[in-house]
Design a protein around this motif. Sequence first.
Motif, PDB file in Angstrom:
ATOM      1  N   MET A 155       0.724  -1.349   0.053  1.00  0.00           N
ATOM      2  CA  MET A 155      -0.103  -0.519   0.580  1.00  0.00           C
ATOM      3  C   MET A 155       0.773   1.044  -0.043  1.00  0.00           C
ATOM      4  O   MET A 155       0.620   2.245  -0.543  1.00  0.00           O
ATOM      5  CB  MET A 155      -1.049  -0.025   1.798  1.00  0.00           C
ATOM      6  CG  MET A 155      -2.107  -0.825   1.574  1.00  0.00           C
ATOM      7  SD  MET A 155      -2.721  -0.947  -0.133  1.00  0.00           S
ATOM      8  CE  MET A 155      -4.054   0.702  -0.065  1.00  0.00           C
ATOM      9  N   ALA A 182       2.151   1.506  -3.493  1.00  0.00           N
ATOM     10  CA  ALA A 182       0.970   1.637  -4.360  1.00  0.00           C
ATOM     11  C   ALA A 182       0.808   4.060  -4.947  1.00  0.00           C
ATOM     12  O   ALA A 182       0.131   3.814  -5.448  1.00  0.00           O
ATOM     13  CB  ALA A 182      -0.222   0.536  -3.726  1.00  0.00           C
ATOM     14  N   ARG A 183       0.414   3.578  -3.458  1.00  0.00           N
ATOM     15  CA  ARG A 183      -0.218   5.454  -3.409  1.00  0.00           C
ATOM     16  C   ARG A 183       0.821   6.447  -3.700  1.00  0.00           C
ATOM     17  O   ARG A 183       0.561   7.526  -3.794  1.00  0.00           O
ATOM     18  CB  ARG A 183      -0.137   5.398  -2.214  1.00  0.00           C
ATOM     19  CG  ARG A 183      -2.023   5.010  -1.302  1.00  0.00           C
ATOM     20  CD  ARG A 183      -2.167   5.388   0.308  1.00  0.00           C
ATOM     21  NE  ARG A 183      -0.740   4.748   1.183  1.00  0.00           N
ATOM     22  CZ  ARG A 183      -1.609   4.016   2.172  1.00  0.00           C
ATOM     23  NH1 ARG A 183      -2.689   3.815   1.749  1.00  0.00           N
ATOM     24  NH2 ARG A 183      -0.020   3.976   2.692  1.00  0.00           N
ATOM     25  N   ALA A 204      -8.579  -0.052   1.783  1.00  0.00           N
ATOM     26  CA  ALA A 204      -7.529   0.171   0.574  1.00  0.00           C
ATOM     27  C   ALA A 204      -7.213   2.278   0.595  1.00  0.00           C
ATOM     28  O   ALA A 204      -8.185   2.273  -0.478  1.00  0.00           O
ATOM     29  CB  ALA A 204      -7.417  -0.137  -0.530  1.00  0.00           C
ATOM     30  N   GLY A 215      -6.836   5.778   0.201  1.00  0.00           N
ATOM     31  CA  GLY A 215      -6.316   6.693  -1.770  1.00  0.00           C
ATOM     32  C   GLY A 215      -5.942   5.552  -2.983  1.00  0.00           C
ATOM     33  O   GLY A 215      -5.155   6.007  -3.762  1.00  0.00           O
ATOM     34  N   ILE A 216      -6.482   4.468  -2.746  1.00  0.00           N
ATOM     35  CA  ILE A 216      -6.272   3.788  -4.179  1.00  0.00           C
ATOM     36  C   ILE A 216      -7.635   3.414  -4.929  1.00  0.00           C
ATOM     37  O   ILE A 216      -8.878   3.287  -3.714  1.00  0.00           O
ATOM     38  CB  ILE A 216      -5.687   2.500  -3.630  1.00  0.00           C
ATOM     39  CG1 ILE A 216      -3.934   2.273  -2.736  1.00  0.00           C
ATOM     40  CG2 ILE A 216      -5.437   0.643  -4.644  1.00  0.00           C
ATOM     41  CD1 ILE A 216      -3.131   3.155  -3.724  1.00  0.00           C
ATOM     42  N   GLU A 255     -10.438   2.263  -6.078  1.00  0.00           N
ATOM     43  CA  GLU A 255     -11.374   0.899  -6.204  1.00  0.00           C
ATOM     44  C   GLU A 255     -11.910   0.303  -6.979  1.00  0.00           C
ATOM     45  O   GLU A 255     -13.018   0.936  -7.475  1.00  0.00           O
ATOM     46  CB  GLU A 255     -11.429   0.359  -4.660  1.00  0.00           C
ATOM     47  CG  GLU A 255     -11.316   0.535  -3.361  1.00  0.00           C
ATOM     48  CD  GLU A 255     -11.642   0.278  -2.067  1.00  0.00           C
ATOM     49  OE1 GLU A 255     -12.271  -0.879  -2.101  1.00  0.00           O
ATOM     50  OE2 GLU A 255     -11.166   1.113  -1.143  1.00  0.00           O
TER      51      GLU A 255
END
Length: 297
Positions: A1, A4-5, A25, A27-28, A30
């Motif tokens: 994570m 990824a961010r 999750a 900030g990701i 979805e």
Amino acid sequence: MFAARRLAAEGVAIVLAGRDDGFVAPGIPELQLSRLNFEDSSRLLADRGRAPALRSQIITESAGNPLALIEFDSARRDQPHQHAPLPVADRVFSAFRSQIGKLPERTRLMMLIAAAEGRGDLPLLLRASELMGVDLGDLEEAERTGLMYVMDGTVTFRHPLIASATYQGSVLARRIAVHRALAEAAEDPDCRARHLLAVATGPDHEVALELAAAAGRARGRTAYAAASGLFRHAARIATDHGRRASWLAEAAALALTAGHAAQADRLALEAQELAAPADGRGVGRPTFTLSNLMRSR
């Protein structure tokens, strides 16, 4: 994570998948996958040779879950009149257990060793299986039915629920025997400690020491959450109250370092209760509080 961010300009894509109750999750972006509708479910089952009425029944029972569609359809081959008013997840789990139960006993034992080992390490699995009196050939039926795959030195289950069904469908004595064989066959001390923990059903001084040593190694590589858990497990089976209190305090400090303040608070309180003398005055005994733990770090 964390990565990824922060990937923005780089040409890297990350896809994370989880079940409905998976992970948070923030900030990701979805994408919530919907269940299959009747038309899509029919297409998935179209080439499986089912009568329309039975196909409709399978689709209804699966509630749009693709895995359930496939597994319920397979189950109907052996039990065409099965009716079980269970939730979809439980039905899928039961379908896997039913498939496993039809396999030879030696195959089920090899599958249990693989499920208990958990990482797909074929050399370790083979060393442990030799101690249990089975071998790689006993996985043939599991491979033939598509429940497991063996390739490139790795053993994998077609779906994680198959490993869970294999493990939970075995009696405790058999699981303990398998973990004992894995511990004996393990060449890595951390792997050995993990399986010894599964063998310990009560206080065990030697196993506690090995777990504490594994916790120390995890702490040394900054795996603080894992180290906290190992110290906590070591304390649970320790036979010496002083060591139990000390290991719980260390588990609390590491949990705090890992950012789990509530867990650290509980562990510190438990350590303090163990360290307190019978008269409750606490004279000459260490005090395990979050503030003290913070200073000690």
